[in-house]
Design a protein around this motif. Structure first.
Motif, mmCIF file in Angstrom:
data_model
loop_
_atom_site.group_PDB
_atom_site.id
_atom_site.type_symbol
_atom_site.label_atom_id
_atom_site.label_comp_id
_atom_site.label_asym_id
_atom_site.label_seq_id
_atom_site.Cartn_x
_atom_site.Cartn_y
_atom_site.Cartn_z
ATOM 1 N N HIS A 11 -4.429 58.041 69.576
ATOM 2 C CA HIS A 11 -5.616 58.854 69.282
ATOM 3 C C HIS A 11 -5.904 59.032 67.795
ATOM 4 O O HIS A 11 -6.701 59.892 67.421
ATOM 5 C CB HIS A 11 -5.457 60.233 69.943
ATOM 6 N N LYS A 14 -9.509 58.681 67.319
ATOM 7 C CA LYS A 14 -10.313 59.341 68.344
ATOM 8 C C LYS A 14 -10.629 60.779 67.936
ATOM 9 O O LYS A 14 -9.941 61.363 67.085
ATOM 10 C CB LYS A 14 -9.577 59.347 69.686
ATOM 11 N N TRP A 16 -12.615 64.707 69.481
ATOM 12 C CA TRP A 16 -12.949 65.502 70.665
ATOM 13 C C TRP A 16 -14.180 66.344 70.388
ATOM 14 O O TRP A 16 -14.459 66.724 69.248
ATOM 15 C CB TRP A 16 -11.772 66.386 71.079
ATOM 16 N N ASP A 108 -8.193 64.394 80.310
ATOM 17 C CA ASP A 108 -8.808 63.071 80.206
ATOM 18 C C ASP A 108 -10.137 62.983 80.951
ATOM 19 O O ASP A 108 -11.027 62.222 80.566
ATOM 20 C CB ASP A 108 -7.829 62.009 80.729
ATOM 21 N N LEU A 113 -13.595 63.386 75.206
ATOM 22 C CA LEU A 113 -12.898 62.467 74.317
ATOM 23 C C LEU A 113 -13.914 61.467 73.787
ATOM 24 O O LEU A 113 -14.556 60.750 74.565
ATOM 25 C CB LEU A 113 -11.773 61.747 75.069
#
Length: 257
Positions: A11, A14, A16, A108, A113
């Motif tokens: 991540h 990545k 959020w 998830d 995400l």
């Protein structure tokens, strides 16, 4: 829930997105509470005890039907005066590893995400947890530590048999329905405890919890009001949300408790 562990390898690039809807809580009939949030929760929500694996835990009562939360509208808006801590942490959670260590996880299936440029990064440019990730982790660690303290309080109340089933009778168009599985403080049993047992409960911090649960029972009529508002229309639900702190104490209820 479909939790995935947050790791730098998976991540680092990545991010959020913060939730903008409480749709994720629409099917939550009960919400687990910890001791530190009880003073605020009991001012707005009916609080009971639920027995899970032979242990009592304080919970906010959000409806009397499985898979339904009356405090969330069909648009995903929260209309209550207090939001339980467990909901405010979404889509994050702590989970135990095989070595019983706590790790930060992400839901998830939340849809929150996203690619690095579109949200708040999990990690900074040096590969360390970002400021927002640290903030979430700190919050969850505080809740987890408080949950252990809460379990100790509940164990003290259970040890001295001052928690009893809470009989609630719900009157609906289809007839009467007995709500089972909720527990409350037996005030008479609490007051009749021997001095030593009463002192033990007080020292554990559970005495304040007991009185707060009793106080919260005055909010039970709110559940009936919410059922009526949901059944009527969204306008009534919005109005109830605006008046939720000023509910008359002598309204006629559809409950006997």
């Amino acid at each position: 829930m479909s939790l995935i562990a947050l790791t730098r390898t998976a991540h680092e690039n990545k991010s959020w997105a913060r939730y903008s809807s409480y749709e994720f809580a629409m099917q939550q009939t009960l919400a687990a509470l910890v001791a530190s949030e009880l003073p605020k929760a009991v001012m707005h929500l009916p609080v009971a005890f639920a027995r899970i694996q032979d242990r009592f835990h304080p919970v906010a009562v959000l409806s009397f039907e499985e898979n339904r939360n009356l405090f969330v509208t069909k648009e995903g808006k929260w209309i209550g005066g207090y939001i339980p801590a467990g909901f405010r942490a979404f889509p994050f959670a702590l989970a135990n590893t095989e070595n019983d260590e706590k790790i930060l996880c992400f839901e998830d299936s939340s849809g929150l995400l996203v690619d690095g440029a579109e949200g708040e990064p999990f990690f900074d440019s040096e590969g360390n947890p970002s400021a927002s990730t640290k903030q979430v982790l700190d919050f969850l660690q505080q809740v987890d530590a408080d949950r252990q303290r809460t379990d100790t309080m509940c164990a003290s109340l259970g040890k001295h048999d001052v928690i009893e089933p809470w009989p609630i009778n719900l009157k609906t168009g289809a007839g009467e329905k007995n709500v089972e599985g909720l527990f409350r403080i037996n005030e008479n049993a609490l007051n009749d405890l021997p001095d030593e047992a009463f002192l033990e409960i007080r020292r554990s911090g559970a005495l304040a919890m007991a009185y707060m649960q009793l106080l919260s029972m005055t909010h039970l009529p709110l559940i009936g009001k919410l059922y009526e508002a949901h059944a009527a229309n969204e306008a009534a639900l919005k109005n109830l949300g605006n008046e939720i702190f000023q509910m008359p104490q002598n309204d006629e209820l559809n409950f006997n408790f």
